[in-house]
Motif scaffolding. Structure first.
Motif, PDB file in Angstrom:
ATOM      1  N   ALA A   1       0.843  -1.197   0.000  1.00 25.31           N
ATOM      2  CA  ALA A   1       0.000   0.000   0.000  1.00 25.31           C
ATOM      3  C   ALA A   1       0.878   1.246   0.000  1.00 25.31           C
ATOM      4  N   VAL A   2       0.525   2.203  -0.852  1.00 27.06           N
ATOM      5  CA  VAL A   2       1.231   3.489  -0.886  1.00 27.06           C
ATOM      6  C   VAL A   2       0.217   4.614  -0.724  1.00 27.06           C
ATOM      7  N   ASN A   3       0.715   5.735  -0.212  1.00 28.90           N
ATOM      8  CA  ASN A   3      -0.133   6.889   0.025  1.00 28.90           C
ATOM      9  C   ASN A   3      -0.090   7.834  -1.166  1.00 28.90           C
ATOM     10  N   LEU A   4      -1.263   8.338  -1.544  1.00 30.18           N
ATOM     11  CA  LEU A   4      -1.364   9.322  -2.611  1.00 30.18           C
ATOM     12  C   LEU A   4      -1.739  10.673  -2.022  1.00 30.18           C
ATOM     13  N   SER A   5      -1.321  11.721  -2.698  1.00 30.92           N
ATOM     14  CA  SER A   5      -1.629  13.073  -2.249  1.00 30.92           C
ATOM     15  C   SER A   5      -2.858  13.590  -2.984  1.00 30.92           C
ATOM     16  N   VAL A   6      -3.214  14.823  -2.672  1.00 33.06           N
ATOM     17  CA  VAL A   6      -4.361  15.436  -3.330  1.00 33.06           C
ATOM     18  C   VAL A   6      -4.122  15.596  -4.827  1.00 33.06           C
ATOM     19  N   ALA A   7      -2.860  15.673  -5.243  1.00 31.51           N
ATOM     20  CA  ALA A   7      -2.560  15.847  -6.675  1.00 31.51           C
ATOM     21  C   ALA A   7      -3.083  14.678  -7.494  1.00 31.51           C
ATOM     22  N   SER A   8      -3.031  13.475  -6.937  1.00 31.84           N
ATOM     23  CA  SER A   8      -3.507  12.302  -7.674  1.00 31.84           C
ATOM     24  C   SER A   8      -5.016  12.329  -7.861  1.00 31.84           C
ATOM     25  N   VAL A   9      -5.697  13.112  -7.030  1.00 31.91           N
ATOM     26  CA  VAL A   9      -7.153  13.201  -7.122  1.00 31.91           C
ATOM     27  C   VAL A   9      -7.585  14.322  -8.045  1.00 31.91           C
ATOM     28  N   VAL A  10      -6.905  15.455  -7.977  1.00 33.43           N
ATOM     29  CA  VAL A  10      -7.377  16.639  -8.713  1.00 33.43           C
ATOM     30  C   VAL A  10      -6.711  16.822 -10.068  1.00 33.43           C
ATOM     31  N   GLU A  11      -5.523  16.248 -10.267  1.00 28.06           N
ATOM     32  CA  GLU A  11      -4.827  16.439 -11.542  1.00 28.06           C
ATOM     33  C   GLU A  11      -5.409  15.511 -12.606  1.00 28.06           C
TER      34      GLU A  11
ATOM     35  N   ASN B   1      -2.088  -6.570  -6.588  1.00 20.49           N
ATOM     36  CA  ASN B   1      -1.569  -6.535  -5.216  1.00 20.49           C
ATOM     37  C   ASN B   1      -1.205  -5.120  -4.779  1.00 20.49           C
ATOM     38  N   LEU B   2      -1.638  -4.130  -5.544  1.00 21.75           N
ATOM     39  CA  LEU B   2      -1.356  -2.740  -5.188  1.00 21.75           C
ATOM     40  C   LEU B   2      -2.549  -2.155  -4.444  1.00 21.75           C
ATOM     41  N   TRP B   3      -2.262  -1.508  -3.306  1.00 27.01           N
ATOM     42  CA  TRP B   3      -3.278  -0.830  -2.502  1.00 27.01           C
ATOM     43  C   TRP B   3      -2.943   0.660  -2.504  1.00 27.01           C
ATOM     44  N   LEU B   4      -3.939   1.482  -2.747  1.00 33.98           N
ATOM     45  CA  LEU B   4      -3.747   2.934  -2.762  1.00 33.98           C
ATOM     46  C   LEU B   4      -4.562   3.568  -1.643  1.00 33.98           C
ATOM     47  N   GLU B   5      -3.991   4.587  -0.993  1.00 32.19           N
ATOM     48  CA  GLU B   5      -4.662   5.250   0.114  1.00 32.19           C
ATOM     49  C   GLU B   5      -4.675   6.757  -0.122  1.00 32.19           C
ATOM     50  N   VAL B   6      -5.839   7.365   0.102  1.00 33.16           N
ATOM     51  CA  VAL B   6      -6.009   8.813  -0.035  1.00 33.16           C
ATOM     52  C   VAL B   6      -6.516   9.353   1.295  1.00 33.16           C
ATOM     53  N   PRO B   7      -5.968  10.470   1.786  1.00 36.42           N
ATOM     54  CA  PRO B   7      -6.430  11.029   3.064  1.00 36.42           C
ATOM     55  C   PRO B   7      -7.915  11.380   3.032  1.00 36.42           C
ATOM     56  N   GLU B   8      -8.554  11.219   4.183  1.00 33.80           N
ATOM     57  CA  GLU B   8      -9.987  11.480   4.304  1.00 33.80           C
ATOM     58  C   GLU B   8     -10.363  12.875   3.833  1.00 33.80           C
ATOM     59  N   ALA B   9      -9.608  13.875   4.275  1.00 35.65           N
ATOM     60  CA  ALA B   9      -9.951  15.258   3.928  1.00 35.65           C
ATOM     61  C   ALA B   9      -9.938  15.467   2.420  1.00 35.65           C
ATOM     62  N   MET B  10      -8.943  14.886   1.743  1.00 32.10           N
ATOM     63  CA  MET B  10      -8.833  15.068   0.297  1.00 32.10           C
ATOM     64  C   MET B  10      -9.918  14.286  -0.448  1.00 32.10           C
ATOM     65  N   ALA B  11     -10.233  13.099   0.040  1.00 32.41           N
ATOM     66  CA  ALA B  11     -11.240  12.272  -0.632  1.00 32.41           C
ATOM     67  C   ALA B  11     -12.606  12.941  -0.615  1.00 32.41           C
ATOM     68  N   PHE B  12     -13.016  13.465   0.539  1.00 27.65           N
ATOM     69  CA  PHE B  12     -14.346  14.062   0.647  1.00 27.65           C
ATOM     70  C   PHE B  12     -14.387  15.482   0.085  1.00 27.65           C
ATOM     71  N   ARG B  13     -13.258  16.180   0.110  1.00 25.61           N
ATOM     72  CA  ARG B  13     -13.244  17.540  -0.444  1.00 25.61           C
ATOM     73  C   ARG B  13     -13.338  17.511  -1.961  1.00 25.61           C
ATOM     74  N   HIS B  14     -12.764  16.497  -2.575  1.00 29.17           N
ATOM     75  CA  HIS B  14     -12.797  16.361  -4.046  1.00 29.17           C
ATOM     76  C   HIS B  14     -13.500  15.048  -4.389  1.00 29.17           C
ATOM     77  N   LEU B  15     -14.738  14.942  -3.945  1.00 24.85           N
ATOM     78  CA  LEU B  15     -15.453  13.663  -3.969  1.00 24.85           C
ATOM     79  C   LEU B  15     -15.628  13.124  -5.383  1.00 24.85           C
ATOM     80  N   GLU B  16     -16.059  13.956  -6.323  1.00 26.65           N
ATOM     81  CA  GLU B  16     -16.317  13.471  -7.688  1.00 26.65           C
ATOM     82  C   GLU B  16     -15.038  12.989  -8.348  1.00 26.65           C
TER      83      GLU B  16
END
Length: 639
Positions: free
Chosen positions: A490-500, A520-535
């Motif tokens: 599992a790796v962590n993604l930032s807000v850039a992966s959501v909005v770019e 076998n790849l797991w991706l994680e996005v912070p709660e604040a970023m996921a709900f702020r950029h929901l679509e």
């Protein structure tokens, strides 16, 4: 086999049955007609030829010449003349097989016409009996041509009907595509609703599925409100609406122990000096109203930034935790200004001091050391009777100017991306049976012989807007590691992966090119970023899960009111923030919170894991509450 294919096979089968029936009826009718016509022709030709021979007299030479001339026209298969006693007098016969149609066709539809028979006379005396049989090859040829024409018409009709039928079928089955898409979405834990189609059968199915999705959304929304209420009752000061001291301190502790972008930031304190005297002067009810407005203003400040938190530490002390804030004055100035504005609105600002202290915290600091230097700076300010902002430096070491630090880190990061100096560390997430769920793999930076933790360089990656490059780097590192070890990572993604927009296509291509590793790849996005950029987050979830990759939300628990939105996102797992896990074995309020959170996740098929577990007691309590797994300093794989 799909319904589309089955319908097409049914249509083709039906057309073949219709063609076969039409072919048989038409061909048999044509065969019967031709057979009848040949029989009549044989009879007529035999009578006409017998009459002509009668007129020739009984001269055998003339009879043979006449019959030969008639036979040579090529229309006859047999012409024979027999004497009254049955003796063969003249025979003309074509023994060549009939042509003009395939042999199988002639065998399948034989033409058996009756021979034409007539008597040849000389006066009142019978010369012989004439038998005549017309050649059937012309009839076979005609019958074969009509059959070919029928087949061509059928093929043309099939092509036209196929095109028209395809368009009609596509229109009829369009609602079915929507139903299939909805069913697939529900299978991927996205409980969406779609308009009900006009077709009765489809409408009944869609109505039932919409009702189920709506019921789940309603349950999640209701549970989210309950969770938020419990959280407010347990964690929030009733007068100001700010966090109480205990949950706020746990948030600071979790930030200090975190290994992500929140591991560095600022912590600011502002004291409302003389609050006790103000209560006596203006009355407690009036001051409670003022404190409530102050709380609203401080909450307004933190709501503008993800993971910021505000607290009323005691009667007169207010604090803001500002992860990722590199300028320690920023939050303190906003706090002072907001509190001063509220007091001015109530004409209570005269002679009121608002001494403030602020400091930069970093990964590895302790709460004790941070609060000690803040309390010292705040006390010094208050004694001097000032409303100044004191910056409490660690060990009296003055920080470099932000611009100078940015220039330094820009050079470090540019070279590190160019030379691929980033690596991954591995920490296990275990399940209820002590099995490996996956490895958490935070990024590390190898620089000048040192391995820098994510908490040291991530704030600068974020500030210098290089998060997208780092997201690509860690995904590539994880995929290569999976190909080598086979371990789920599992790796962590930032807000850039959501909005770019470009990242969505990039990761889609990466996962497609490495299909086996992607599973076998797991991706994680912070709660604040996921709900702020929901679509945008929904699009990311849909894209990566199509490749077999798992995606989830980390640091869950700070935005419980948004929890109802996970019903149509399609996430695979949630990770509860470490601040809620801290001392969970002794925190009844958080136990209720986490038990309900696990129940909500399980109700839609989402796994729930805990972050930051430090002790066996915490892990045992989490298992009782329904957590599916855990990670943290106290978690390790059995040897």
């Amino acid at each position: 086999m799909s319904l589309h294919k089955k319908l097409w096979l049914a249509i083709i089968g039906l057309l073949l049955i219709v063609f076969s029936g039409s072919f048989l009826v038409t061909t048999l009718s044509a065969k019967s007609y031709l057979q009848q016509q040949i029989s009549m022709k044989n009879a007529d030709n035999a009578a006409a030829l017998a009459l002509s021979l009668t007129q020739q007299g009984a001269d055998e030479v003339l009879l043979e010449l006449t019959l030969s001339a008639q036979f040579d026209t090529g229309f006859y298969e047999l012409i024979e003349l027999r004497a009254p006693d049955g003796k063969l007098m003249i025979l003309r016969q074509d023994n060549q097989p009939a042509t003009g149609a395939p042999g199988w066709f002639m065998s399948l539809f034989p033409i058996n016409a009756e021979d034409g028979v007539a008597n040849v006379q000389e006066g009142w005396q019978q010369v012989g009996t004439l038998t005549l049989r017309s050649h059937s090859k012309f009839a076979y040829e005609r019958l074969w041509q009509s059959t070919q024409l029928l087949l061509l018409i059928f093929l043309a009709a099939m092509i036209v009907s196929g095109f028209v039928g395809g368009q009609v079928l596509k229109r009829i089955l369009k609602p079915l595509d929507d139903v299939v898409e909805q069913a697939q979405a529900i299978g991927n834990r996205r409980f969406i609703t779609i308009p009900e189609p006009s077709t009765l059968e489809f409408r009944q199915v869609v109505s039932a599925m919409n009702e189920m999705s709506g019921r789940i959304k309603q349950v999640l929304s209701s549970e989210a409100k309950r969770l938020q209420k419990w959280q407010r009752d347990a964690h929030v000061d009733k007068v100001t609406g700010l966090n109480n001291r205990e949950p706020f301190m746990k948030s600071i502790e979790a930030a200090l122990e975190s290994d992500d972008v929140n591991a560095t930031g600022s912590l600011s304190l502002v004291r409302l000096a003389g609050l006790a005297q103000m209560n006596q002067l203006y009355g407690r009810a009036n001051m409670d109203a003022v404190l409530h407005e102050i709380g609203k203003e401080l909450n307004r400040i933190v709501m503008q930034h993800s993971r910021w938190a505000a607290s009323r530490l005691n009667g007169s002390d207010f604090a803001i935790l500002a992860p990722r804030a590199m300028d320690p004055r920023e939050a303190a100035e906003q706090m002072q200004g907001s509190i001063r504005a509220v007091l001015e609105n109530h004409s209570m600002d005269k002679g009121v001091l608002l001494p403030a202290a602020t400091t930069i915290y970093k990964h590895g600091d302790t709460i004790g050391s941070i609060m000690t230097r803040l309390d010292g700076a705040l006390l010094s300010n208050e004694r001097e009777g000032e409303s100044a902002i004191s910056i409490a430096y660690d060990g009296d070491i003055q920080m470099q100017p932000v611009r100078q630090q940015m220039d330094h880190w820009r050079g470090v990061l540019v070279e590190s991306f160019r030379k691929h100096n980033f690596t991954l560390d591995y920490f296990p997430v275990i399940g209820l049976n002590q099995e490996l769920v996956h490895y958490e793999a935070p990024a590390r930076l190898n620089w000048q012989g040192d391995k820098l933790s994510a908490g040291q360089f991530l704030p600068w990656v974020n500030r210098l807007q290089m998060s997208l490059e780092l997201d690509k780097e860690v995904v590539d590192l994880a995929l290569r590691a999976i190909e080598t070890t086979g371990y789920p990572t599992a790796v962590n993604l930032s807000v850039a992966s959501v909005v770019e927009p470009g990242y969505l296509s990039w990761i889609g291509e990466r996962l497609t090119s490495k299909k086996e590793a992607a599973k076998n790849l797991w991706l994680e996005v912070p709660e604040a970023m996921a709900f702020r950029h929901l679509e945008n987050f929904k699009h990311l979830c849909k894209r990566v899960t199509a490749s077999g990759c798992k995606i989830g939300i980390e640091h869950v628990g700070h935005q419980l009111s948004d929890l109802g939105n996970i019903s149509d996102i399609g996430v695979d797992f949630l990770k509860i923030d470490a601040s809620f896990v801290r001392d969970i074995d002794n925190n009844v309020a958080n136990q209720t919170l986490l038990r309900t959170l696990c129940t909500v996740g399980h109700s839609i098929g989402v796994k729930v894991y805990a972050e930051g577990v430090r002790t066996n007691e915490e892990w045992a309590t989490l298992q009782e509450l329904g957590a599916d797994g855990a990670t943290g300093p106290g978690i390790s794989l059995p040897e």
